[in-house]
Design an enzyme around this catalytic site. Sequence first.
Site, PDB file in Angstrom:
ATOM      1  N   ASP A  59      -3.247   8.243   2.196  1.00 26.43           N
ATOM      2  CA  ASP A  59      -2.764   7.351   1.140  1.00 26.43           C
ATOM      3  C   ASP A  59      -3.805   6.399   0.562  1.00 26.43           C
ATOM      4  O   ASP A  59      -3.628   5.932  -0.558  1.00 26.43           O
ATOM      5  CB  ASP A  59      -1.568   6.538   1.660  1.00 26.43           C
ATOM      6  CG  ASP A  59      -0.746   5.918   0.531  1.00 26.43           C
ATOM      7  OD1 ASP A  59      -0.787   6.443  -0.593  1.00 26.43           O
ATOM      8  OD2 ASP A  59      -0.068   4.914   0.768  1.00 26.43           O
ATOM      9  N   HIS A 119       4.806   9.274   6.561  1.00 26.36           N
ATOM     10  CA  HIS A 119       3.797   8.258   6.231  1.00 26.36           C
ATOM     11  C   HIS A 119       4.462   6.900   6.276  1.00 26.36           C
ATOM     12  O   HIS A 119       5.291   6.573   5.423  1.00 26.36           O
ATOM     13  CB  HIS A 119       3.186   8.508   4.856  1.00 26.36           C
ATOM     14  CG  HIS A 119       2.244   7.423   4.432  1.00 26.36           C
ATOM     15  ND1 HIS A 119       1.129   7.095   5.168  1.00 26.36           N
ATOM     16  CD2 HIS A 119       2.255   6.568   3.372  1.00 26.36           C
ATOM     17  CE1 HIS A 119       0.495   6.097   4.577  1.00 26.36           C
ATOM     18  NE2 HIS A 119       1.171   5.755   3.494  1.00 26.36           N
ATOM     19  N   ASP A 162       3.953   3.059   6.124  1.00 22.66           N
ATOM     20  CA  ASP A 162       3.094   1.930   5.778  1.00 22.66           C
ATOM     21  C   ASP A 162       3.354   0.756   6.718  1.00 22.66           C
ATOM     22  O   ASP A 162       4.501   0.351   6.930  1.00 22.66           O
ATOM     23  CB  ASP A 162       3.370   1.479   4.343  1.00 22.66           C
ATOM     24  CG  ASP A 162       2.869   2.472   3.318  1.00 22.66           C
ATOM     25  OD1 ASP A 162       1.669   2.775   3.352  1.00 22.66           O
ATOM     26  OD2 ASP A 162       3.670   2.934   2.492  1.00 22.66           O
ATOM     27  N   HIS A 187      -3.859  -0.250   4.334  1.00 24.34           N
ATOM     28  CA  HIS A 187      -4.246  -0.001   2.940  1.00 24.34           C
ATOM     29  C   HIS A 187      -3.310  -0.637   1.917  1.00 24.34           C
ATOM     30  O   HIS A 187      -3.543  -0.490   0.706  1.00 24.34           O
ATOM     31  CB  HIS A 187      -4.384   1.502   2.689  1.00 24.34           C
ATOM     32  CG  HIS A 187      -3.149   2.305   2.955  1.00 24.34           C
ATOM     33  ND1 HIS A 187      -2.897   2.885   4.172  1.00 24.34           N
ATOM     34  CD2 HIS A 187      -2.096   2.620   2.169  1.00 24.34           C
ATOM     35  CE1 HIS A 187      -1.750   3.523   4.122  1.00 24.34           C
ATOM     36  NE2 HIS A 187      -1.240   3.373   2.910  1.00 24.34           N
TER      37      HIS A 187
END
Length: 982
Positions: A173, A49, A51, A423
């Site tokens: 997420d 994951h 970001d 996000h």
Amino acid sequence: MAAVSLPLAALLPLLCGVLGFPLGQETGPTSCHATKPNLLNVHLVPHTHDDVGWLKTVDQYYYGDRNDIQHAGVQYILDSVVDQLLKNPDRRFIYVETAFFYRWWKRQSADVRRTVRRLVDEGRLEFVNGGWCMSDEATTHYSAVIDQMTMGLRFLNDTFGPCGRPRVAWHIDPFGHAREHASMFAQMGYDGFFFGRLDYQDRSRRRIAREQELLWRASDSLTPPMADLFTGILPNGYNPPEGFCWDQSCDDPPIRDDPDLEDYNVDDVVKRFLAIANTQAKVYKTNHIIMTMGSDFQYENANLWYKNLDKLIRYVNGRQANGSRVHALYSTPSCYLQELHRANLTWALKTDDFFPYADDAHDLWTGYFTSRPALKRYERISNGNLQTCNQLEVLGGPISRNGPFGKGDSQTMKKAMAVAQHHDAVSGTEKQHVADDYARRLAGGWLRCQVLVSNSLAALSGSTAERIYCDKLNVSVCPLTESSSKFSVNVYNPLARPVSWPVRLPVNGTSYKVSDAEGRSVDCQVVPLSAATRAVRRNRGFAVNELVFQARAPPLGFTTYSVSLLRDGPPAASTRRRTPTAIQNKFLRVTFDPDTGLLSGLSNLETKQTIKLTQNFYWYNASDGNNSKSDQPSGAYIFRPNSSTPFVISRTAKTETVQTSVLQEVRQWFSPWVSQVVRLHGDSRALELEWTVGPLPIDDDLGKEVITRLDSSIQTAEYFYTDSNGREILQRKKDFRPTWILRQSEPVAGNYYPINSRAFIKDEVDQLTVVTDRSQGGSSIQNGSLEIMLHRRLLYDDVRGVAEPLNETSALFPEGLVVRGRLLLSLDRPPTAADAHRPLAQQAVLQPTLTFTDGDGRWSPCLQFSGLQAALPPAVHLLTLTQWDEDSVLLRLEHQFQSRESKENSRPVTVNLQKLFSTLEILGASELNLSANQWKDEMKRFHWTPQTDEKPLLKRSGDPSSWEVTLRPMEIRTFLLRVDLR
């Protein structure tokens, strides 16, 4: 209609090959490992994951810079994963964030690219989600989400063809999940959707009921299954099971499988794994379960993960000879979803959303709905700027990109906006230096677009005069208008209908003449600059007055106004230091309490409605974590007031009034850090509340969360309504969730919802709608009231990873950030309210773009232009008009009303594509899915059966003729047009 024939590898109906992903619905991915029908199949999904900015900027994350903040380097992850996939053909990996993959791909050799294409063709490297980023779901506008998804998916299509097309949406997420996102994903052709976060109470109920996999019906208007999306809730968020993390960032012991060594642990590892798998299987419906093997920025040294996963699979499956009923395999979300589809079960149906999200009784993730309100506003403005840039690139032709003002482009802004949807970007949940980086990227994108816009307007108007942009008009700063005695204003309207827009310009003269494109005099007025504006602009301008007039701009076009200073004209309007009993125009009447200076009522003069309406400002003291119930403080993510009753900032407001034929204003001061202008323009059907809040005082060592609250006589019975990402409206009820019984532990924060563009309260007679200028959090805590959070300043971190308090300052405001915004209020009858608030919300998102030239501009060959042959019907919104390649453009048309929402505008509407544009000849058109990465007639999705007794649904009927396109309520249709400039 005539089909577009273009050499787009992304859209060719080709198969990936015997080991790839066929486009047909029935076969699914043929690269999936075999499962065993009589065993529990555990799908191990290696993933990372990544970001696109959070604790570090997107650049720092990619390169692995600033590892003192967080050890993370995406380029090394992709290097390492590709290397390890080649060592064992059984291995699989999924990748999500195209923004990072695009950067990495550009820097690879031809040999590496060939290798990666082979891995993708064989299904060993699978892209999921595929947008430029994994967008936030609460604070994003649907138009920006569609744009960023289109950008990412187009790159994958152009690079890998059908094999690179993601089949699964993957939002592991984001902090709550919007119904409109599910609707968009369904219309983009995804077969399913997986996420990791939902309210802890909802998860508990779903585990017991075995409803962690469901069918989400994500629209009240679109005919099923158009917006139906299979949705799966992952068992461990997006982390591996406890004890099974084998990344360099983890502390779990590796599998030690040499029996001659003292610390041999295979038996223990297998025993623990089988126990976890069997426990997980009890809360899911099929003999297939999924485990996410990875986490934040993992696989930088992929050998650690894969060496242990290889062993885990071998030793777990080896136990089958001794009677074990568990089969472990490398898998992907698409392979897992295929097995769920093959199970041919019925699934629980959900029609609401997954907001708000809480991970414990006092930990409501509803603060980020408002966090960083200045960044949220800048992102919203930038979205409008990008749409203007895209449209004028098409309407102006090739000269837009390389014209008299130099080379301009829209791509820089597209990428900046796409990154901003992440996000931890527009959500406001990043570190301060990362927020600054997002803003810097948006500013850089707009500078490049300004060159493009100037070139396009020069081509369309025939004038090459220098165009000036004034980006600080919200605080009345524009050097040209402040100093020039003669200038022109070009007003470009990005909407496909004419608009009337109030123009406010900082000036130093007291009287001006304004003329429109026809040379007719326009009613205008000079009013004194308010003290609040002088305070907030600091040293950035020197105007003492504002020139105000109403501009009327044609659809998808511009008009030009000439402004000249009058030496002997009438004086500027004066202010009065008293509160009027009322201000009104021909549509609205607004009353005030003369004793308090506050609003007291609102009337719609057309419909003869009147409601009692008071408005004031309050703050909640933020919890610092020190109380008997919980140690959870308020922070960037979490809203937790230390009391359910807010503190009123002032029970009275000092006022001054400006009343002219053009506008009427009541300027209110509540405290040194809160002021407001109640503004009514001459021909407006909406009341404007322009608020200025900050710097929030923290001398008492308490963080503050500032709201404005509207208290009305409307009988709401605890119901209120909010939009979902700017589109469909959802009904909310205080202390209630539609699909589970709520144990409410935070009576304020637990009732907050995201408001992206509008919210309203209503009864059988009256509806009060509030249109916002950015994403904000809001609620109706008391009957008849609607409160909206405007600003937050907090002194503690909320322990969700960002590791700093939300305490914004800047060089200009070292004592604390000052934020200015506006709310638009409308009062209507409930059956017709949508006819007013939907166009009003679109106009708030897509505001006109103003450019200025010195001199009167009367010599320009073309002072007015429309890119349309005629305005589109009220129900139709032109959502997208952007250049696709040299001779084709992408067009999206949207029906912007829900079914049964409006008597007139909730009907199907037909538009003729060949009769749309004034400067473009449409030579051919083909329809695409919403994300423009598949031809519409080739889009096939899995069919899922809900646990209802539904009758078979009729298929959508065709369009009336080859060029006519019919839009039904809430439908968005996407077309690739082959065009020629007329």
